[in-house]
Design a protein around this motif. Structure first.
Motif, PDB file in Angstrom:
ATOM      1  N   ASN A  51       0.876  -1.161   0.000  1.00 23.04           N
ATOM      2  CA  ASN A  51       0.000   0.000   0.000  1.00 23.04           C
ATOM      3  C   ASN A  51       0.917   1.216   0.000  1.00 23.04           C
ATOM      4  O   ASN A  51       1.516   1.546   1.030  1.00 23.04           O
ATOM      5  CB  ASN A  51      -0.911  -0.011   1.225  1.00 23.04           C
ATOM      6  CG  ASN A  51      -1.927   1.111   1.205  1.00 23.04           C
ATOM      7  OD1 ASN A  51      -2.453   1.452   0.153  1.00 23.04           O
ATOM      8  ND2 ASN A  51      -2.200   1.694   2.362  1.00 23.04           N
ATOM      9  N   VAL A  52       1.078   1.864  -1.174  1.00 26.73           N
ATOM     10  CA  VAL A  52       2.072   2.921  -1.340  1.00 26.73           C
ATOM     11  C   VAL A  52       1.375   4.238  -1.646  1.00 26.73           C
ATOM     12  O   VAL A  52       0.518   4.317  -2.537  1.00 26.73           O
ATOM     13  CB  VAL A  52       3.064   2.563  -2.465  1.00 26.73           C
ATOM     14  CG1 VAL A  52       4.047   3.704  -2.704  1.00 26.73           C
ATOM     15  CG2 VAL A  52       3.842   1.297  -2.105  1.00 26.73           C
ATOM     16  N   SER A  53       1.753   5.275  -0.920  1.00 27.95           N
ATOM     17  CA  SER A  53       1.142   6.594  -1.074  1.00 27.95           C
ATOM     18  C   SER A  53       1.834   7.409  -2.156  1.00 27.95           C
ATOM     19  O   SER A  53       2.975   7.141  -2.543  1.00 27.95           O
ATOM     20  CB  SER A  53       1.217   7.352   0.257  1.00 27.95           C
ATOM     21  OG  SER A  53       2.576   7.512   0.639  1.00 27.95           O
ATOM     22  N   MET A  54       1.141   8.446  -2.650  1.00 29.81           N
ATOM     23  CA  MET A  54       1.718   9.328  -3.664  1.00 29.81           C
ATOM     24  C   MET A  54       1.003  10.667  -3.677  1.00 29.81           C
ATOM     25  O   MET A  54      -0.207  10.743  -3.472  1.00 29.81           O
ATOM     26  CB  MET A  54       1.645   8.665  -5.043  1.00 29.81           C
ATOM     27  CG  MET A  54       0.271   8.168  -5.413  1.00 29.81           C
ATOM     28  SD  MET A  54       0.356   6.934  -6.715  1.00 29.81           S
ATOM     29  CE  MET A  54      -1.380   6.452  -6.795  1.00 29.81           C
ATOM     30  N   ASP A  55       1.779  11.721  -3.895  1.00 28.28           N
ATOM     31  CA  ASP A  55       1.274  13.074  -4.114  1.00 28.28           C
ATOM     32  C   ASP A  55       1.592  13.460  -5.552  1.00 28.28           C
ATOM     33  O   ASP A  55       2.699  13.194  -6.046  1.00 28.28           O
ATOM     34  CB  ASP A  55       1.945  14.074  -3.173  1.00 28.28           C
ATOM     35  CG  ASP A  55       1.450  13.938  -1.749  1.00 28.28           C
ATOM     36  OD1 ASP A  55       0.238  14.071  -1.535  1.00 28.28           O
ATOM     37  OD2 ASP A  55       2.285  13.698  -0.858  1.00 28.28           O
ATOM     38  N   VAL A  56       0.638  14.097  -6.238  1.00 31.45           N
ATOM     39  CA  VAL A  56       0.802  14.415  -7.658  1.00 31.45           C
ATOM     40  C   VAL A  56       0.830  15.926  -7.847  1.00 31.45           C
ATOM     41  O   VAL A  56      -0.094  16.640  -7.428  1.00 31.45           O
ATOM     42  CB  VAL A  56      -0.341  13.803  -8.494  1.00 31.45           C
ATOM     43  CG1 VAL A  56      -0.077  14.010  -9.990  1.00 31.45           C
ATOM     44  CG2 VAL A  56      -0.494  12.313  -8.182  1.00 31.45           C
ATOM     45  N   PHE A  57       1.889  16.404  -8.502  1.00 31.41           N
ATOM     46  CA  PHE A  57       2.067  17.826  -8.798  1.00 31.41           C
ATOM     47  C   PHE A  57       2.483  17.974 -10.262  1.00 31.41           C
ATOM     48  O   PHE A  57       2.704  16.985 -10.961  1.00 31.41           O
ATOM     49  CB  PHE A  57       3.143  18.437  -7.888  1.00 31.41           C
ATOM     50  CG  PHE A  57       2.915  18.210  -6.421  1.00 31.41           C
ATOM     51  CD1 PHE A  57       2.042  19.019  -5.703  1.00 31.41           C
ATOM     52  CD2 PHE A  57       3.570  17.181  -5.759  1.00 31.41           C
ATOM     53  CE1 PHE A  57       1.827  18.809  -4.350  1.00 31.41           C
ATOM     54  CE2 PHE A  57       3.360  16.964  -4.407  1.00 31.41           C
ATOM     55  CZ  PHE A  57       2.491  17.781  -3.701  1.00 31.41           C
ATOM     56  N   SER A  58       2.629  19.226 -10.691  1.00 31.77           N
ATOM     57  CA  SER A  58       3.147  19.444 -12.042  1.00 31.77           C
ATOM     58  C   SER A  58       4.659  19.623 -12.050  1.00 31.77           C
ATOM     59  O   SER A  58       5.316  19.394 -13.068  1.00 31.77           O
ATOM     60  CB  SER A  58       2.483  20.667 -12.682  1.00 31.77           C
ATOM     61  OG  SER A  58       2.789  21.848 -11.957  1.00 31.77           O
ATOM     62  N   PHE A  98      -3.386   6.465  -2.873  1.00 31.02           N
ATOM     63  CA  PHE A  98      -2.722   5.219  -2.504  1.00 31.02           C
ATOM     64  C   PHE A  98      -2.957   4.175  -3.597  1.00 31.02           C
ATOM     65  O   PHE A  98      -4.074   4.024  -4.091  1.00 31.02           O
ATOM     66  CB  PHE A  98      -3.259   4.674  -1.174  1.00 31.02           C
ATOM     67  CG  PHE A  98      -2.799   5.439   0.033  1.00 31.02           C
ATOM     68  CD1 PHE A  98      -1.676   5.028   0.743  1.00 31.02           C
ATOM     69  CD2 PHE A  98      -3.474   6.572   0.455  1.00 31.02           C
ATOM     70  CE1 PHE A  98      -1.243   5.734   1.858  1.00 31.02           C
ATOM     71  CE2 PHE A  98      -3.053   7.283   1.563  1.00 31.02           C
ATOM     72  CZ  PHE A  98      -1.934   6.859   2.268  1.00 31.02           C
ATOM     73  N   ASN A  99      -1.906   3.480  -3.966  1.00 31.04           N
ATOM     74  CA  ASN A  99      -2.002   2.298  -4.815  1.00 31.04           C
ATOM     75  C   ASN A  99      -1.816   1.064  -3.939  1.00 31.04           C
ATOM     76  O   ASN A  99      -0.853   0.987  -3.152  1.00 31.04           O
ATOM     77  CB  ASN A  99      -0.940   2.304  -5.913  1.00 31.04           C
ATOM     78  CG  ASN A  99      -1.402   3.064  -7.147  1.00 31.04           C
ATOM     79  OD1 ASN A  99      -2.528   3.548  -7.210  1.00 31.04           O
ATOM     80  ND2 ASN A  99      -0.529   3.171  -8.142  1.00 31.04           N
ATOM     81  N   THR A 100      -2.735   0.119  -4.074  1.00 35.59           N
ATOM     82  CA  THR A 100      -2.725  -1.082  -3.239  1.00 35.59           C
ATOM     83  C   THR A 100      -2.863  -2.317  -4.108  1.00 35.59           C
ATOM     84  O   THR A 100      -3.680  -2.336  -5.035  1.00 35.59           O
ATOM     85  CB  THR A 100      -3.886  -1.042  -2.230  1.00 35.59           C
ATOM     86  OG1 THR A 100      -3.770   0.133  -1.425  1.00 35.59           O
ATOM     87  CG2 THR A 100      -3.872  -2.272  -1.332  1.00 35.59           C
ATOM     88  N   SER A 101      -2.074  -3.350  -3.811  1.00 38.64           N
ATOM     89  CA  SER A 101      -2.175  -4.582  -4.595  1.00 38.64           C
ATOM     90  C   SER A 101      -1.585  -5.751  -3.819  1.00 38.64           C
ATOM     91  O   SER A 101      -0.795  -5.577  -2.883  1.00 38.64           O
ATOM     92  CB  SER A 101      -1.440  -4.434  -5.932  1.00 38.64           C
ATOM     93  OG  SER A 101      -1.635  -5.572  -6.747  1.00 38.64           O
ATOM     94  N   THR A 102      -1.998  -6.963  -4.227  1.00 39.68           N
ATOM     95  CA  THR A 102      -1.454  -8.217  -3.705  1.00 39.68           C
ATOM     96  C   THR A 102      -1.116  -9.115  -4.886  1.00 39.68           C
ATOM     97  O   THR A 102      -1.885  -9.198  -5.841  1.00 39.68           O
ATOM     98  CB  THR A 102      -2.470  -8.935  -2.800  1.00 39.68           C
ATOM     99  OG1 THR A 102      -2.798  -8.099  -1.695  1.00 39.68           O
ATOM    100  CG2 THR A 102      -1.893 -10.254  -2.278  1.00 39.68           C
ATOM    101  N   SER A 103       0.028  -9.776  -4.816  1.00 42.88           N
ATOM    102  CA  SER A 103       0.391 -10.689  -5.895  1.00 42.88           C
ATOM    103  C   SER A 103       1.221 -11.841  -5.335  1.00 42.88           C
ATOM    104  O   SER A 103       1.796 -11.742  -4.249  1.00 42.88           O
ATOM    105  CB  SER A 103       1.190  -9.953  -6.979  1.00 42.88           C
ATOM    106  OG  SER A 103       1.305 -10.743  -8.142  1.00 42.88           O
ATOM    107  N   TYR A 104       1.262 -12.945  -6.101  1.00 40.18           N
ATOM    108  CA  TYR A 104       2.015 -14.134  -5.711  1.00 40.18           C
ATOM    109  C   TYR A 104       3.050 -14.436  -6.791  1.00 40.18           C
ATOM    110  O   TYR A 104       2.734 -14.486  -7.981  1.00 40.18           O
ATOM    111  CB  TYR A 104       1.072 -15.325  -5.529  1.00 40.18           C
ATOM    112  CG  TYR A 104       0.088 -15.143  -4.401  1.00 40.18           C
ATOM    113  CD1 TYR A 104       0.354 -15.642  -3.127  1.00 40.18           C
ATOM    114  CD2 TYR A 104      -1.103 -14.446  -4.606  1.00 40.18           C
ATOM    115  CE1 TYR A 104      -0.545 -15.449  -2.085  1.00 40.18           C
ATOM    116  CE2 TYR A 104      -2.004 -14.250  -3.568  1.00 40.18           C
ATOM    117  CZ  TYR A 104      -1.719 -14.754  -2.321  1.00 40.18           C
ATOM    118  OH  TYR A 104      -2.608 -14.561  -1.290  1.00 40.18           O
ATOM    119  N   ILE A 105       4.292 -14.631  -6.360  1.00 42.60           N
ATOM    120  CA  ILE A 105       5.405 -14.829  -7.286  1.00 42.60           C
ATOM    121  C   ILE A 105       6.007 -16.210  -7.071  1.00 42.60           C
ATOM    122  O   ILE A 105       6.262 -16.617  -5.931  1.00 42.60           O
ATOM    123  CB  ILE A 105       6.514 -13.782  -7.052  1.00 42.60           C
ATOM    124  CG1 ILE A 105       5.940 -12.370  -7.032  1.00 42.60           C
ATOM    125  CG2 ILE A 105       7.612 -13.910  -8.083  1.00 42.60           C
ATOM    126  CD1 ILE A 105       6.923 -11.351  -6.526  1.00 42.60           C
TER     127      ILE A 105
END
Length: 242
Positions: free
Chosen positions: A133-140, A188-195
């Motif tokens: 679960n990774v946060s992000m701020d978006v600007f120009s 926030f981008n959130t994901s689950t994966s199996y490798i």
């Protein structure tokens, strides 16, 4: 009384022979393993794992996963490789790649940067579960000027094993703004994966942020100025081997 002693001794000798040749059976007359527990109702009870004796058993009618450690001990305790467990997993101040900037007029309107990485060592072929679960701020701009052009920016995150091959755990958001008062709060981008890790060895799990904007059809040099600053919120990570 003497007859009873003789009968009990014969019974012990018989059990000993069965144990040496086939294993020990409980409720089983023909044990198929070193220890074979028979059950007519499909359940086995271990009092050491009940809610009275184990803090990892929440009681009630719920069921709980059972694990085995390297010594063969059974436990209800969940021990992942890594679990931020509510604390902030990523400090942007120590992640030099946490800012991804797309310059105005970029040729293909897309840029990808490595955000952070973790090294995982395994001693057997394994399945690695990754939750993030990774946060992000978006600007120009890196100076944090807000976006006012009403045109969308797409921010995608994913990870790769050793930085090559398949991309796992894709997650994306779109953002735009129309005035100097546009909200720039955290996404926030959130994901689950199996490798699948095919063999014993060391693997580097590399996380990436991908920023794109401004492409109209196949027109080049239309990238819109965008700066995404990752990991500035309360981020979480979990790695677990199966």
């Amino acid at each position: 009384m003497e007859k009873n002693y003789i009968t009990f001794a014969i019974l012990l000798i018989s059990c000993s022979v069965i144990s040496q040749t086939k294993g020990v059976g409980i409720n089983e007359t023909d044990p198929q393993q070193a220890l074979h527990l028979g059950s007519s109702n499909g359940t086995i009870r271990v009092d050491g794992l009940n809610s009275t004796n184990s803090t990892y058993n929440g009681g009630g009618t719920e069921t709980y996963p059972l694990y085995v450690d390297g010594n063969g001990n059974l436990t209800l305790e969940f021990k992942p490789l890594y679990n931020s467990n509510g604390s902030d997993a990523l400090d942007h101040a120590t992640l030099p790649g946490s800012i991804v900037t797309l310059p105005a007029g970029d040729n293909d309107g897309t840029i990808t940067g490595e955000l952070f990485n973790f090294t995982i060592a395994v001693n057997r072929a394994s399945i690695l579960e990754v939750k993030y679960n990774v946060s992000m701020d978006v600007f120009s701009t890196p100076a944090e000027a807000v976006i006012t052009d009403r045109r969308a920016r797409r921010i995608n995150t994913f990870f790769q094993v050793n930085g090559v091959g398949r991309k796992y755990g894709h997650a994306g958001k779109c953002y735009t703004g129309g005035s100097a008062d546009s909200e720039t709060g955290k996404l926030f981008n959130t994901s689950t994966s199996y490798i699948s890790l095919p063999a014993a060895g060391s693997y580097v799990i590399r996380f990436y942020g991908e920023v794109s904007s401004g492409i109209t059809g196949s027109t080049a040099n239309t990238g819109l100025a965008t700066c995404v600053k990752f990991a500035r919120g309360n981020d979480s990570l979990l790695f677990r081997l199966h």
